[in-house]
Design an enzyme around this catalytic site. Sequence first.
Site, PDB file in Angstrom:
ATOM      1  N   ARG A 119     -38.801  -3.742  60.628  1.00  0.00           N
ATOM      2  CA  ARG A 119     -38.755  -5.154  61.038  1.00  0.00           C
ATOM      3  C   ARG A 119     -38.080  -5.987  59.964  1.00  0.00           C
ATOM      4  O   ARG A 119     -37.905  -5.548  58.835  1.00  0.00           O
ATOM      5  CB  ARG A 119     -40.144  -5.698  61.346  1.00  0.00           C
ATOM      6  CG  ARG A 119     -41.094  -5.727  60.165  1.00  0.00           C
ATOM      7  CD  ARG A 119     -42.392  -6.462  60.528  1.00  0.00           C
ATOM      8  NE  ARG A 119     -43.454  -6.155  59.577  1.00  0.00           N
ATOM      9  CZ  ARG A 119     -44.694  -6.606  59.670  1.00  0.00           C
ATOM     10  NH1 ARG A 119     -45.046  -7.375  60.666  1.00  0.00           N
ATOM     11  NH2 ARG A 119     -45.600  -6.286  58.774  1.00  0.00           N
ATOM     12  N   GLU A 158     -44.441 -14.352  57.205  1.00  0.00           N
ATOM     13  CA  GLU A 158     -44.510 -13.828  55.830  1.00  0.00           C
ATOM     14  C   GLU A 158     -43.119 -13.631  55.220  1.00  0.00           C
ATOM     15  O   GLU A 158     -42.733 -12.510  54.879  1.00  0.00           O
ATOM     16  CB  GLU A 158     -45.291 -12.517  55.791  1.00  0.00           C
ATOM     17  CG  GLU A 158     -46.766 -12.689  56.032  1.00  0.00           C
ATOM     18  CD  GLU A 158     -47.551 -11.406  55.785  1.00  0.00           C
ATOM     19  OE1 GLU A 158     -46.946 -10.322  55.770  1.00  0.00           O
ATOM     20  OE2 GLU A 158     -48.781 -11.502  55.619  1.00  0.00           O
ATOM     21  N   GLU A 317     -54.152 -14.851  58.829  1.00  0.00           N
ATOM     22  CA  GLU A 317     -54.430 -13.438  59.116  1.00  0.00           C
ATOM     23  C   GLU A 317     -55.427 -12.883  58.105  1.00  0.00           C
ATOM     24  O   GLU A 317     -55.307 -13.149  56.902  1.00  0.00           O
ATOM     25  CB  GLU A 317     -53.160 -12.581  58.950  1.00  0.00           C
ATOM     26  CG  GLU A 317     -52.046 -12.809  59.916  1.00  0.00           C
ATOM     27  CD  GLU A 317     -50.839 -11.899  59.592  1.00  0.00           C
ATOM     28  OE1 GLU A 317     -51.005 -10.891  58.882  1.00  0.00           O
ATOM     29  OE2 GLU A 317     -49.739 -12.236  60.028  1.00  0.00           O
ATOM     30  N   TRP A 325     -52.061   0.222  55.788  1.00  0.00           N
ATOM     31  CA  TRP A 325     -50.954   0.366  54.850  1.00  0.00           C
ATOM     32  C   TRP A 325     -51.378   0.599  53.406  1.00  0.00           C
ATOM     33  O   TRP A 325     -50.557   0.565  52.507  1.00  0.00           O
ATOM     34  CB  TRP A 325     -50.025  -0.854  54.945  1.00  0.00           C
ATOM     35  CG  TRP A 325     -50.754  -2.175  55.029  1.00  0.00           C
ATOM     36  CD1 TRP A 325     -51.075  -2.859  56.171  1.00  0.00           C
ATOM     37  CD2 TRP A 325     -51.273  -2.960  53.945  1.00  0.00           C
ATOM     38  NE1 TRP A 325     -51.755  -4.020  55.872  1.00  0.00           N
ATOM     39  CE2 TRP A 325     -51.883  -4.111  54.515  1.00  0.00           C
ATOM     40  CE3 TRP A 325     -51.284  -2.816  52.554  1.00  0.00           C
ATOM     41  CZ2 TRP A 325     -52.495  -5.099  53.731  1.00  0.00           C
ATOM     42  CZ3 TRP A 325     -51.889  -3.795  51.785  1.00  0.00           C
ATOM     43  CH2 TRP A 325     -52.480  -4.911  52.377  1.00  0.00           C
ATOM     44  N   LYS A 366     -50.772   1.119  64.589  1.00  0.00           N
ATOM     45  CA  LYS A 366     -51.795   1.499  65.579  1.00  0.00           C
ATOM     46  C   LYS A 366     -53.137   1.843  64.939  1.00  0.00           C
ATOM     47  O   LYS A 366     -54.156   1.832  65.627  1.00  0.00           O
ATOM     48  CB  LYS A 366     -51.297   2.628  66.493  1.00  0.00           C
ATOM     49  CG  LYS A 366     -50.917   3.910  65.815  1.00  0.00           C
ATOM     50  CD  LYS A 366     -50.356   4.886  66.850  1.00  0.00           C
ATOM     51  CE  LYS A 366     -49.760   6.116  66.198  1.00  0.00           C
ATOM     52  NZ  LYS A 366     -48.617   5.791  65.299  1.00  0.00           N
ATOM     53  N   PHE A 367     -53.155   2.114  63.649  1.00  0.00           N
ATOM     54  CA  PHE A 367     -54.449   2.350  62.994  1.00  0.00           C
ATOM     55  C   PHE A 367     -54.975   1.120  62.265  1.00  0.00           C
ATOM     56  O   PHE A 367     -55.886   1.205  61.456  1.00  0.00           O
ATOM     57  CB  PHE A 367     -54.360   3.561  62.054  1.00  0.00           C
ATOM     58  CG  PHE A 367     -54.132   4.845  62.811  1.00  0.00           C
ATOM     59  CD1 PHE A 367     -55.081   5.304  63.716  1.00  0.00           C
ATOM     60  CD2 PHE A 367     -52.956   5.563  62.660  1.00  0.00           C
ATOM     61  CE1 PHE A 367     -54.872   6.468  64.444  1.00  0.00           C
ATOM     62  CE2 PHE A 367     -52.734   6.731  63.374  1.00  0.00           C
ATOM     63  CZ  PHE A 367     -53.703   7.184  64.275  1.00  0.00           C
ATOM     64  N   HIS A 368     -54.367  -0.028  62.533  1.00  0.00           N
ATOM     65  CA  HIS A 368     -54.851  -1.294  61.962  1.00  0.00           C
ATOM     66  C   HIS A 368     -55.912  -1.863  62.899  1.00  0.00           C
ATOM     67  O   HIS A 368     -55.727  -1.891  64.111  1.00  0.00           O
ATOM     68  CB  HIS A 368     -53.668  -2.260  61.859  1.00  0.00           C
ATOM     69  CG  HIS A 368     -53.916  -3.465  60.999  1.00  0.00           C
ATOM     70  ND1 HIS A 368     -54.812  -4.443  61.332  1.00  0.00           N
ATOM     71  CD2 HIS A 368     -53.362  -3.839  59.821  1.00  0.00           C
ATOM     72  CE1 HIS A 368     -54.802  -5.375  60.393  1.00  0.00           C
ATOM     73  NE2 HIS A 368     -53.937  -5.034  59.464  1.00  0.00           N
TER      74      HIS A 368
HETATM   75  C1  GAL Z   1     -49.172  -8.829  57.635  1.00  0.00           C
HETATM   76  C2  GAL Z   1     -48.184  -9.162  58.756  1.00  0.00           C
HETATM   77  C3  GAL Z   1     -48.697  -8.742  60.128  1.00  0.00           C
HETATM   78  C4  GAL Z   1     -49.283  -7.366  60.048  1.00  0.00           C
HETATM   79  C5  GAL Z   1     -50.362  -7.328  59.001  1.00  0.00           C
HETATM   80  C6  GAL Z   1     -51.033  -5.995  58.868  1.00  0.00           C
HETATM   81  O1  GAL Z   1     -48.521  -8.690  56.426  1.00  0.00           O
HETATM   82  O2  GAL Z   1     -47.905 -10.540  58.776  1.00  0.00           O
HETATM   83  O3  GAL Z   1     -47.632  -8.820  61.045  1.00  0.00           O
HETATM   84  O4  GAL Z   1     -48.270  -6.467  59.734  1.00  0.00           O
HETATM   85  O5  GAL Z   1     -49.806  -7.626  57.764  1.00  0.00           O
HETATM   86  O6  GAL Z   1     -52.003  -5.989  57.851  1.00  0.00           O
END
Ligand code: GAL
Length: 677
Positions: A119, A158, A317, A325, A366-368
């Site tokens: 992305r 971001e 968020e 990640w 998908k694992f978030h």
């Molecule tokens: C942020 C991002 C989101 C998503 C999220 C996952 O950095 O803005 O789109 O990727 O992390 O933790």
Amino acid sequence: MDMNDLTRQLGGGTPRIAFGADYNPEQWPRDVWKHDVELMREAKVNLVSVGIFSWALLEPEEGRYEFGWLDEVLDLLHENGIAVDLANASASPPPWFTVKYPDSAPVDADGVRQTHGSRQAFAACSPDYRRAAAALTTAIAKRYADHPALAMWHVHNEYGCHNQPDFGPHAERGFREWLRNRYESLDGLNEAWGTAFWSQHYYDWAEIMPPRRSGTHINPSHQLDFARFSSDSLLECFEAEAAILRAQSDKPVTTNFMGLNMGLARPIDYWRWAPRMDIVSNDHYLIAEDLRNHQDLALAADLTRGWADNAPWLLMEHSTSAVNWQPRNIAKAPGQMLRNSFQHLARGADGILFFQWRASRAGAEKFHSGMVPHAGRDTKVWREVVQLGKALEAASEVAGSRVAADAALVFDTDARWAAELDSHPSIEAQPTRELRDWHDALYRSGITADLRQSTDDLRAYRLVVAPMLYLVTDDGAANLRRYVEGGGTLLLTYFSGIVDEHDRIIMDPVEGGGYPGAFRDLLGVEIEEFFPLRDGEALALTAGSGERWSELGRTTTAEAVSRYERGPTAGSPAVTRNVSGAGTAYYVGTSPDAEALAAFLPRVLEDAGLEAPAHAAEFPELEVVRRTSDGTSWLFAINHGEVDARLSVDGIELISGTPTEGALTIPAGGVAVVRLA
Ligand code: GAL
């Protein structure tokens, strides 16, 4: 329009705390959407961010838009009383775009051009990207400016996270232009960058490149200016898109910042960006393996409040549970998500949003976790989401109030960027770790701190701590001096006041005089040589020990509070105290361990007229913060520990709706918000 307007809109006139998530319905079949809104209502969700990564579906080919599905989504949300934070969708250009305009993709420092497939593949100075993003923003703004679901605008996503700084031809052109504006002449640039060193003198602007891969250490002043330029060029993108939205609509505009998240926010100077936001919003993710990650969260929230100039801000968020990640994505323990949310609220957020509504079925995330997990409604996560929605509604009256803080931590972006450059005395000199350590020292003492810049008006604070203020401008140094002379208590730590705004040592070439050039007189010390310590080494001080760093030096007018006991710096001052004008300036030349800290921090607090509240010693895992508004105060208590905590406090606990009758028990792992009597 600001955060207060938003919370009032959400409550139909009476402020209501924002609660919701990124909502990505395009990842799901249409018949899921009606279940989504039913669940949103069950959880009392009132705000969702829509369209952040929808460019490819909204504009299938250049200039042809397909808004039908988005119309449906916005209408459905509105019918169900859910407001929308609508994105301008400029974050991630579609594959057709990079194929059509290959040179719009960013080039890394090794000269490798990136492409689509993840992305945010675009170069900030690419004219094609800027034109296409502006056209898309215009189309979205015109179509939805008057949609009744619209509550605010979400520009991009971001900045500076997954779109890496660009070192390609567009950046080359932009960087030269930026440098010409800053220095006007090449003489000015050569002087500022110290190009007499290593035969780097520039005779033509066209000789200056972005700091691409070179044989060895690149000129640090050059790197520092490139960081500033990269932040400014993304800010230009934001401003151009925000201006289009503002021309069509009076709803507040934001872009989500990313705090200190694991150092990823490095390319952006949020202090410069924040005044351009109608609402400051931030994303925060716990460092899952860090056992004190709640303190890291507190720091990120305090920093966001600093950017917002103490006004209420929006948590755009965080996660209901695990992310995808980190090396080990540890899920949140029962109750942890509620504590995290109330910490943000306590520290000035008036909205608690998540990434994302429904955990994705496909793709890299998908694992978030999401508000609706793969396992559905009969889950820990969903039950806690519903519980949080209720608790936030019960605490609505805190919206609009402000956090009360007597102390401040100084954190300048330039100082951080410059201190993080290479070729320094020790890799242990890390500004963000130092910031976190000093924030933690205050946190453990039960003292709430605001985050400020060295040039801000600091007079309202009893105590100012400036950890590793490596780079300082003349204005910043003069401001700190005035603060002390006017009666303030200042604490500076090692590797502060060393270089000017161009990363040149602050010194008198003839007289010398020792470090720290910017603060020698204020601190009453002269340091002649740095003696960084070995990995894991601890050097005994008069009380406790110091780690990471030590120095050979002497006091001039200061009193040595503690000294190094042995080694090459034996006898040199480690912690000093100097009276200057009506105030006091402390200097801490090492990283003190807990014992060393305990030996002098109470004295610092006493000089500042501050006292650690009793609960700090009695219940070390209890976090207590106050918000106030027009004579009303709310006390937030978050118990991170495994034992119940007790506070003497009179008022109404809002989540349960019960009077405290003089004392409040905050169960292990629990939270409470008390409107004080
Ligand atoms: C942020 C991002 C989101 C998503 C999220 C996952 O950095 O803005 O789109 O990727 O992390 O933790």
